[in-house]
Design an enzyme around this catalytic site. Sequence first.
Site, PDB file in Angstrom:
ATOM      1  N   ILE A 131     -10.993   5.688  -1.594  1.00 20.17           N
ATOM      2  CA  ILE A 131      -9.925   4.670  -1.984  1.00 20.17           C
ATOM      3  C   ILE A 131     -10.756   3.547  -2.965  1.00 20.17           C
ATOM      4  CG2 ILE A 131      -8.649   2.501  -1.258  1.00 20.17           C
ATOM      5  CD1 ILE A 131      -9.259   3.967   1.769  1.00 20.17           C
ATOM      6  N   LYS A 200     -20.381  -1.760   4.972  1.00 22.01           N
ATOM      7  CA  LYS A 200     -18.979  -1.946   3.961  1.00 22.01           C
ATOM      8  C   LYS A 200     -18.563  -3.230   4.228  1.00 22.01           C
ATOM      9  CE  LYS A 200     -18.172   2.905   4.496  1.00 22.01           C
ATOM     10  NZ  LYS A 200     -17.471   4.099   5.324  1.00 22.01           N
TER      11      LYS A 200
HETATM   12  N1  HSE Z   1     -19.651   7.943   7.617  1.00 23.29           N
HETATM   13  C1  HSE Z   1     -18.746   7.431   6.817  1.00 23.29           C
HETATM   14  C2  HSE Z   1     -17.305   7.313   7.518  1.00 23.29           C
HETATM   15  C3  HSE Z   1     -18.585   8.220   5.509  1.00 23.29           C
HETATM   16  O1  HSE Z   1     -17.083   8.125   8.403  1.00 23.29           O
HETATM   17  O2  HSE Z   1     -16.605   6.696   7.050  1.00 23.29           O
HETATM   18  C4  HSE Z   1     -17.945   7.421   4.519  1.00 23.29           C
HETATM   19  O3  HSE Z   1     -18.754   6.339   4.123  1.00 23.29           O
END
Ligand code: HSE
Length: 404
Positions: A131, A200
């Site tokens: 995205i 994130k």
């Molecule tokens: N392990 C991460 C997820 C991978 O499942 O979102 C993508 O950042």
Amino acid sequence: MIQIAILGYGTVGSGVYEITQKNAKSIKRKSGKEIVVKRILDLREFDDHPHKELFTKDFDDILNDSDISIVVETIGGLEPAYRFTKSALLAGKSVVTSNKELVATHGTELLRIAREQNVNYLFEASVGGGIPIIRPLNGCLAANEITEIFGILNGTTNYILTKMIKDGESFADALRQAQEKGYAERNPEADVEGHDACRKICILASLAFGKAVDADKIHTEGITNITLEDVREAADLGYVIKLIGYTKKTEDGRAICRVSPMLVPEGNPLSGVEDVFNAIMVRGDSIGDVMFYGRGAGKLPTASAVVADVIDIVKGADNKNFIWDEAPEGYMACYKEAVVSLFVRAKGVTKDDVEKVFGSDTVFGRADELCFITPPDKEKELDKKLEALGGEIISRIRVMQEED
Ligand code: HSE
């Protein structure tokens, strides 16, 4: 011709190679130059690979190759990714990464080095897989003061919750499938305990508010305590359970950050986001709400964001304004200052007790337990009320408000 190197030939690294091969013509048309993978660093053997001559186990083969101007880091984790990235930037090479742990932990320093060296350190793939979110935050939405960002930031947990909610599958079975599909981290604890989503939201908050958020200070809960009973009770009340990363700028300019499961009302756009899909809601003072939606994990979706960053560099885009400053002491406000409602399952209390303490009329009796949703209040106030209520609290899950 631009020559690049890939560090780490795992799920994402091999996806980057695959895309540069299969879409070579259109990539050349869009970037104006042919993009060629010159070396691939990986400690494993790839004797069956059609281009096994590209592989090396020695990072110096890449660092000392002046023909290689862009390094793609898809190793993941902190070391050796940090050491390799820093050396590459200091050697005047741009670096593109999908490594959220590295960006969340050392992003401030690596971005500063990139700026000093007049090269790029780009990380579109670190949040939301395929995205576009990093560049839009700094580009199309740059006129806004961003006040809040929240959403589903981890594909693995969303896949697991979807399987539990829709198919009544066990946590373990659903996790195994997510691993088979290449969604999960090498150590899936990072997914299910919320650390991946924490990194994130840390990156998004740092970028949106311009000051480094310390990932270690983000209150983080995963989904391992969510039971099928919670899922069923929530469904009966018209909610689905999602793992939500949340950040908000307070009125005094600080940041509140949190990762936790939340009850999302059916009808809220986030409630329909299923399987590996992620959705990120950005609230700006001029634009209002914008939602970014797509595949949040997996080989080609994530590699697509990595290759787009490479193309951007080849096209000469100057992304050196992707930067945030060190934060002053006390920048992060306590998450308990945020206003929430709580969904509570409790034993040993009566409807009268609940109504007396919370003034809530959303109380439901279930066999030997009660289930209720509190009115919204600062979380620290709700804690005090739950303490006063007594009884045994079986579950306590935050609830997303209708207007969120
Ligand atoms: N392990 C991460 C997820 C991978 O499942 O979102 C993508 O950042």
